[in-house]
Design an enzyme around this catalytic site. Structure first.
Site, mmCIF file in Angstrom:
data_model
loop_
_atom_site.group_PDB
_atom_site.id
_atom_site.type_symbol
_atom_site.label_atom_id
_atom_site.label_comp_id
_atom_site.label_asym_id
_atom_site.label_seq_id
_atom_site.Cartn_x
_atom_site.Cartn_y
_atom_site.Cartn_z
ATOM 1 N N PHE A 144 2.266 -7.840 6.391
ATOM 2 C CA PHE A 144 3.452 -7.473 5.624
ATOM 3 C C PHE A 144 3.110 -6.485 4.518
ATOM 4 O O PHE A 144 3.884 -5.573 4.217
ATOM 5 C CB PHE A 144 4.079 -8.727 5.013
ATOM 6 C CG PHE A 144 4.532 -9.717 6.057
ATOM 7 C CD1 PHE A 144 3.714 -10.788 6.416
ATOM 8 C CD2 PHE A 144 5.743 -9.558 6.691
ATOM 9 C CE1 PHE A 144 4.116 -11.680 7.393
ATOM 10 C CE2 PHE A 144 6.154 -10.452 7.680
ATOM 11 C CZ PHE A 144 5.326 -11.515 8.027
ATOM 12 N N ARG A 145 1.959 -6.712 3.888
ATOM 13 C CA ARG A 145 1.549 -5.885 2.748
ATOM 14 C C ARG A 145 0.255 -5.180 3.104
ATOM 15 O O ARG A 145 -0.295 -5.408 4.162
ATOM 16 C CB ARG A 145 1.389 -6.776 1.519
ATOM 17 C CG ARG A 145 2.706 -7.421 1.126
ATOM 18 C CD ARG A 145 2.570 -8.546 0.130
ATOM 19 N NE ARG A 145 3.846 -9.245 0.054
ATOM 20 C CZ ARG A 145 4.190 -10.223 0.893
ATOM 21 N NH1 ARG A 145 3.327 -10.615 1.852
ATOM 22 N NH2 ARG A 145 5.374 -10.804 0.802
ATOM 23 N N GLN A 158 0.930 -19.666 7.118
ATOM 24 C CA GLN A 158 2.145 -18.972 6.717
ATOM 25 C C GLN A 158 2.707 -18.194 7.911
ATOM 26 O O GLN A 158 3.792 -17.651 7.848
ATOM 27 C CB GLN A 158 1.845 -18.000 5.571
ATOM 28 C CG GLN A 158 1.322 -18.665 4.319
ATOM 29 C CD GLN A 158 0.726 -17.633 3.357
ATOM 30 O OE1 GLN A 158 1.402 -17.134 2.462
ATOM 31 N NE2 GLN A 158 -0.515 -17.281 3.590
ATOM 32 N N ASP A 184 3.996 -17.085 14.225
ATOM 33 C CA ASP A 184 3.772 -16.631 15.612
ATOM 34 C C ASP A 184 3.333 -17.746 16.565
ATOM 35 O O ASP A 184 3.281 -17.528 17.768
ATOM 36 C CB ASP A 184 2.744 -15.494 15.615
ATOM 37 C CG ASP A 184 1.472 -15.838 14.843
ATOM 38 O OD1 ASP A 184 0.979 -14.984 14.077
ATOM 39 O OD2 ASP A 184 0.985 -16.985 14.990
ATOM 40 N N HIS A 200 6.074 -21.542 6.863
ATOM 41 C CA HIS A 200 7.180 -20.579 6.938
ATOM 42 C C HIS A 200 7.907 -20.645 8.271
ATOM 43 O O HIS A 200 8.583 -19.684 8.676
ATOM 44 C CB HIS A 200 6.656 -19.158 6.654
ATOM 45 C CG HIS A 200 6.160 -18.996 5.259
ATOM 46 N ND1 HIS A 200 5.304 -17.995 4.865
ATOM 47 C CD2 HIS A 200 6.369 -19.730 4.136
ATOM 48 C CE1 HIS A 200 5.020 -18.116 3.575
ATOM 49 N NE2 HIS A 200 5.650 -19.159 3.106
ATOM 50 N N ASN A 230 -10.772 -12.119 3.223
ATOM 51 C CA ASN A 230 -9.598 -11.258 3.269
ATOM 52 C C ASN A 230 -10.042 -9.823 3.023
ATOM 53 O O ASN A 230 -10.865 -9.580 2.135
ATOM 54 C CB ASN A 230 -8.594 -11.681 2.179
ATOM 55 C CG ASN A 230 -7.219 -11.082 2.420
ATOM 56 O OD1 ASN A 230 -6.571 -11.399 3.402
ATOM 57 N ND2 ASN A 230 -6.811 -10.194 1.531
#
Ligand code: APR
Length: 244
Positions: A35-36, A102, A105, A120, A217
């Site tokens: 997303f980011r 989170q 999928d 989520h 990350n």
């Protein structure tokens, strides 16, 4: 890097109640956009329109077009990557206590993980906002060509089982995640920017309770400073290298 890898090896070998906290970066190598960060979805689509419950209630066609054109085709063909399978192995070794994700999928479950908390929701489950009747993602996708938004036989608007901004998280999932964070001895963050709350409070709670906090990350996160070990590398590559 060698020192960090041997450090991670040591932490994994001495931990027996591990929680894995995964984000979009963990599915990136399955071909699903994050997303980011570079090329993230939110640089193309405004989340306050395409992923917000208030906008969805006003006009759900934005969300459903985003789903039709951007999300479904990618999620439909995505396969678990080596990182997902490494977590299955860690579970089989009896060291992985819970996966808290989170991601929407469902790739952890497809890889064979049995204990997955979806904070989520899951995009493969579609339900009616009026009568709660559920539908399969594939049936609905076929209808999107001529029906936007798709409606239930009761006339209600259909919505994927994912949490949009402005919506509360599923209480049961949040409670289970909090409990797991309070009872683990290691929290392994894999591919998350750790900027979305209340999800990002999970690693903090685990660390406060004395668990070793490890973050893998690519980009720096706001929790790097409190972590015991930080590796800015591909999560699935590091995990599959260590766990096989
Ligand atoms: N390995 C490790 N990290 C990676 C990889 C990779 N292969 N690829 C990308 N990353 C990192 C990026 O550096 C970025 O910091 O993954 C992170 C993904 O961050 P986000 O896109 O913000 O995803 P996430 O943290 O899961 O977002 C949280 O925000 O938009 C909402 O509901 C959505 O669940 C999502 C929540």
């Amino acid at each position: 890097m060698g020192e960090k890898i041997s450090n991670l090896k040591k932490i994994l070998s001495t931990s027996n109640q591990i929680i894995a906290f995964t984000g979009a970066g963990f599915s990136a190598e399955s071909g699903i956009s994050t997303f980011r960060g570079a090329g993230g979805l939110w640089s193309k689509y405004d989340p306050s329109i395409y992923a917000n419950i208030n906008y969805f209630n006003q006009d759900p066609t934005y969300y459903w077009n985003f789903f039709k054109d951007e999300r479904y085709p990618v999620i439909k063909k995505a396969k678990p990557n080596d990182g997902h399978y490494a977590l299955v192995k860690l579970e089989k070794q009896g060291k992985l206590y819970r996966i808290i994700t989170q991601n929407i999928d469902g790739l952890h479950q497809i890889a064979g993980s049995s204990d997955v908390i979806e904070l989520h929701g899951n995009t493969r489950k579609i339900f009616c906002m009026s009568c709660d009747k559920t539908y399969s993602i594939d049936d609905i996708y076929k209808r999107l060509k001529y029906e936007l938004p798709p409606r239930c036989s009761c006339g209600g608007v259909l919505k994927p089982g994912t949490v949009l901004f402005g919506e509360p998280l599923p209480q049961y999932a949040l409670d289970m995640a909090m409990l797991a964070a309070q009872n683990c001895d290691m929290c392994l963050v894999l591919g998350s920017s750790l900027v979305v709350y209340p999800a990002a409070s999970i690693p903090r709670i685990a660390q406060k309770k004395g668990a070793v906090l490890v973050i893998i990350n690519i980009d720096p996160t706001p929790l790097d400073d409190i972590a015991n070990l930080v590796i800015h590398e591909s999560a699935s590559k590091i995990l599959s290298r260590l766990i096989g």
